[in-house]
Design an enzyme around this catalytic site. Sequence first.
Site, PDB file in Angstrom:
ATOM      1  N   ILE A  14     -14.598-157.528 -38.825  1.00 16.62           N
ATOM      2  CA  ILE A  14     -13.914-158.790 -39.117  1.00 16.62           C
ATOM      3  C   ILE A  14     -12.404-158.663 -38.936  1.00 16.62           C
ATOM      4  CG2 ILE A  14     -13.674-158.533 -41.645  1.00 16.62           C
ATOM      5  CD1 ILE A  14     -14.603-161.718 -39.629  1.00 16.62           C
ATOM      6  N   SER A  36      -7.592-147.222 -43.505  1.00 13.56           N
ATOM      7  CA  SER A  36      -9.016-147.202 -43.231  1.00 13.56           C
ATOM      8  C   SER A  36      -9.416-145.757 -43.010  1.00 13.56           C
ATOM      9  CB  SER A  36      -9.291-148.027 -41.960  1.00 13.56           C
ATOM     10  OG  SER A  36     -10.547-148.638 -42.000  1.00 13.56           O
ATOM     11  N   ARG A  37     -10.647-145.407 -43.387  1.00 10.94           N
ATOM     12  CA  ARG A  37     -11.038-143.996 -43.258  1.00 10.94           C
ATOM     13  C   ARG A  37     -11.145-143.593 -41.790  1.00 10.94           C
ATOM     14  NH1 ARG A  37     -16.451-144.526 -46.247  1.00 10.94           N
ATOM     15  NH2 ARG A  37     -16.434-146.044 -44.557  1.00 10.94           N
ATOM     16  N   LYS A  90     -14.580-162.440 -48.065  1.00  6.11           N
ATOM     17  CA  LYS A  90     -15.745-162.933 -48.803  1.00  6.11           C
ATOM     18  C   LYS A  90     -16.875-161.911 -48.695  1.00  6.11           C
ATOM     19  CE  LYS A  90     -18.998-163.698 -46.572  1.00  6.11           C
ATOM     20  NZ  LYS A  90     -19.918-163.305 -45.480  1.00  6.11           N
ATOM     21  N   ASP A 168     -25.208-162.596 -47.621  1.00  5.13           N
ATOM     22  CA  ASP A 168     -23.901-162.365 -46.980  1.00  5.13           C
ATOM     23  C   ASP A 168     -23.558-163.555 -46.072  1.00  5.13           C
ATOM     24  OD1 ASP A 168     -21.556-160.485 -46.128  1.00  5.13           O
ATOM     25  OD2 ASP A 168     -22.490-161.154 -44.270  1.00  5.13           O
TER      26      ASP A 168
HETATM   27  P1  NAP Z   1     -17.799-153.523 -41.299  1.00  4.54           P
HETATM   28  O1  NAP Z   1     -17.171-153.567 -39.947  1.00  4.54           O
HETATM   29  O2  NAP Z   1     -19.143-152.889 -41.441  1.00  4.54           O
HETATM   30  O3  NAP Z   1     -16.848-152.838 -42.387  1.00  4.54           O
HETATM   31  C1  NAP Z   1     -15.454-152.985 -42.404  1.00  4.54           C
HETATM   32  C2  NAP Z   1     -14.807-151.653 -42.645  1.00  4.54           C
HETATM   33  O4  NAP Z   1     -14.927-151.298 -44.021  1.00  4.54           O
HETATM   34  C3  NAP Z   1     -15.484-150.502 -41.914  1.00  4.54           C
HETATM   35  O5  NAP Z   1     -15.055-150.415 -40.586  1.00  4.54           O
HETATM   36  C4  NAP Z   1     -15.051-149.300 -42.743  1.00  4.54           C
HETATM   37  O6  NAP Z   1     -13.804-148.769 -42.240  1.00  4.54           O
HETATM   38  C5  NAP Z   1     -14.840-149.887 -44.115  1.00  4.54           C
HETATM   39  N1  NAP Z   1     -15.931-149.387 -44.963  1.00  4.54           N
HETATM   40  C6  NAP Z   1     -17.246-149.334 -44.685  1.00  4.54           C
HETATM   41  N2  NAP Z   1     -17.925-148.731 -45.676  1.00  4.54           N
HETATM   42  C7  NAP Z   1     -16.990-148.391 -46.583  1.00  4.54           C
HETATM   43  C8  NAP Z   1     -17.050-147.706 -47.813  1.00  4.54           C
HETATM   44  N3  NAP Z   1     -18.201-147.196 -48.266  1.00  4.54           N
HETATM   45  N4  NAP Z   1     -15.912-147.533 -48.515  1.00  4.54           N
HETATM   46  C9  NAP Z   1     -14.751-147.990 -48.044  1.00  4.54           C
HETATM   47  N5  NAP Z   1     -14.620-148.621 -46.836  1.00  4.54           N
HETATM   48  C10 NAP Z   1     -15.733-148.826 -46.144  1.00  4.54           C
HETATM   49  O7  NAP Z   1     -17.920-154.968 -41.919  1.00  4.54           O
HETATM   50  P2  NAP Z   1     -17.291-156.365 -41.475  1.00  4.54           P
HETATM   51  O8  NAP Z   1     -18.306-157.079 -40.650  1.00  4.54           O
HETATM   52  O9  NAP Z   1     -15.927-156.198 -40.954  1.00  4.54           O
HETATM   53  O10 NAP Z   1     -17.310-157.105 -42.902  1.00  4.54           O
HETATM   54  C11 NAP Z   1     -16.401-156.747 -43.921  1.00  4.54           C
HETATM   55  C12 NAP Z   1     -16.315-157.886 -44.910  1.00  4.54           C
HETATM   56  O11 NAP Z   1     -15.920-159.070 -44.215  1.00  4.54           O
HETATM   57  C13 NAP Z   1     -17.658-158.217 -45.575  1.00  4.54           C
HETATM   58  O12 NAP Z   1     -17.456-158.572 -46.912  1.00  4.54           O
HETATM   59  C14 NAP Z   1     -18.177-159.408 -44.791  1.00  4.54           C
HETATM   60  O13 NAP Z   1     -19.021-160.263 -45.546  1.00  4.54           O
HETATM   61  C15 NAP Z   1     -16.870-160.109 -44.421  1.00  4.54           C
HETATM   62  N6  NAP Z   1     -16.988-160.934 -43.214  1.00  4.54           N
HETATM   63  C16 NAP Z   1     -17.567-160.442 -42.084  1.00  4.54           C
HETATM   64  C17 NAP Z   1     -17.735-161.277 -40.979  1.00  4.54           C
HETATM   65  C18 NAP Z   1     -18.336-160.793 -39.690  1.00  4.54           C
HETATM   66  O14 NAP Z   1     -18.559-161.629 -38.779  1.00  4.54           O
HETATM   67  N7  NAP Z   1     -18.625-159.523 -39.498  1.00  4.54           N
HETATM   68  C19 NAP Z   1     -17.299-162.597 -41.033  1.00  4.54           C
HETATM   69  C20 NAP Z   1     -16.652-163.047 -42.176  1.00  4.54           C
HETATM   70  C21 NAP Z   1     -16.506-162.199 -43.273  1.00  4.54           C
HETATM   71  P3  NAP Z   1     -13.498-147.205 -42.353  1.00  4.54           P
HETATM   72  O15 NAP Z   1     -14.779-146.464 -42.111  1.00  4.54           O
HETATM   73  O16 NAP Z   1     -12.457-146.996 -41.309  1.00  4.54           O
HETATM   74  O17 NAP Z   1     -12.991-147.016 -43.761  1.00  4.54           O
END
Ligand code: NAP
Length: 308
Positions: A14, A36-37, A90, A168
């Site tokens: 995101i 970020s990690r 969110k 989600d």
């Molecule tokens: P994602 O790419 O799977 O996760 C975002 C980042 O969070 C990962 O790249 C990771 O970065 C970090 N992360 C993952 N596991 C973690 C952990 N155990 N502890 C700490 N950091 C961790 O997810 P995303 O799709 O971007 O979604 C993130 C949030 O945005 C969610 O709440 C989601 O509901 C919301 N969102 C997503 C979308 C979408 O289309 N994907 C749309 C709107 C809102 P590092 O490994 O570099 O730390």
Amino acid sequence: MPPIQIALVGVGKIVRDQHLPAIAKNGDYRLIAAASRHGTVDGVDNFKSIEAMLEAVPAIDAVSLCMPPQYRYEAARTALEAGKHVFLEKPPGATLSEVADLESLAASKGLSLFASWHSRYAPAVEAAKSFLAATTIRDVKIVWKEDVRQWHPNQEWIWAAGGLGIFDPGINALSIVTHILPRPLFITAAALEFPENRDAPIAATIAFTDADKLAVSAEFDWRQTGKQSWDIVAQTDAGEMVLSEGGAKLSIDGKIAHEEPEQEYPMLYKRFAEIIRAKTSDVDLAPLRHVADAFMLGRRKFVEAFHD
Ligand code: NAP
């Protein structure tokens, strides 16, 4: 006004899809760091943790927390304790209580906390709200059905406890209906389907009502292949209202009433700047409360195991 010096935390999908372009186009902000990690952002100082970032870059005014919800509270508390305004992706947290705790901490420190609900800023949502405010609503059906393999490949956190599973995306629909309907809703029945190898549901059906006995139903399903559905349909005295494509398009009795390109994240960042300048917070927990209620009241059924 000097720009708000902002940093991103949890650099994943995101952040790349939405936060980076929205911040780049908004003169109210200057992106100065990321934590970020594994992920990094080009052109700014990058750190492995929020603690290291806040210590090294005291000029940060605000942070956007974009990691999965189970890990947001600790980061938010750290940022608020350090005197930074906080934008929460969110859902704003893994529990209602932790977000309430953040809200009081932000208030006690005179900082802004933003529980962002991007779907509320979809282009036709305000037009739907105005349409519904001017008529009598007979019933409402929410149909939110998508293919989890297409939208959430390899996201293990989403299937873990606190990841919300189908809620989600479903919480996006709830963020819209809680904004456009005239009275608060509450759940009367729910059924949740859990894959036998997962801790979060793959599908849910919910029945809601309100003080005037309005019937509102929701069908959420992650097993949809082919056409994807993100629709809210209301039967009203002024005709059938269809808010489709996740809030992007509004039709009344089959005629398009509102459609324009989406600007959800630019509008979220506009709102965040507004609340920072106004020294206030924007934390509406209604969508997360409905999800919590569905887990509390819902019947559970175990279904076929899910493998990516
Ligand atoms: P994602 O790419 O799977 O996760 C975002 C980042 O969070 C990962 O790249 C990771 O970065 C970090 N992360 C993952 N596991 C973690 C952990 N155990 N502890 C700490 N950091 C961790 O997810 P995303 O799709 O971007 O979604 C993130 C949030 O945005 C969610 O709440 C989601 O509901 C919301 N969102 C997503 C979308 C979408 O289309 N994907 C749309 C709107 C809102 P590092 O490994 O570099 O730390």
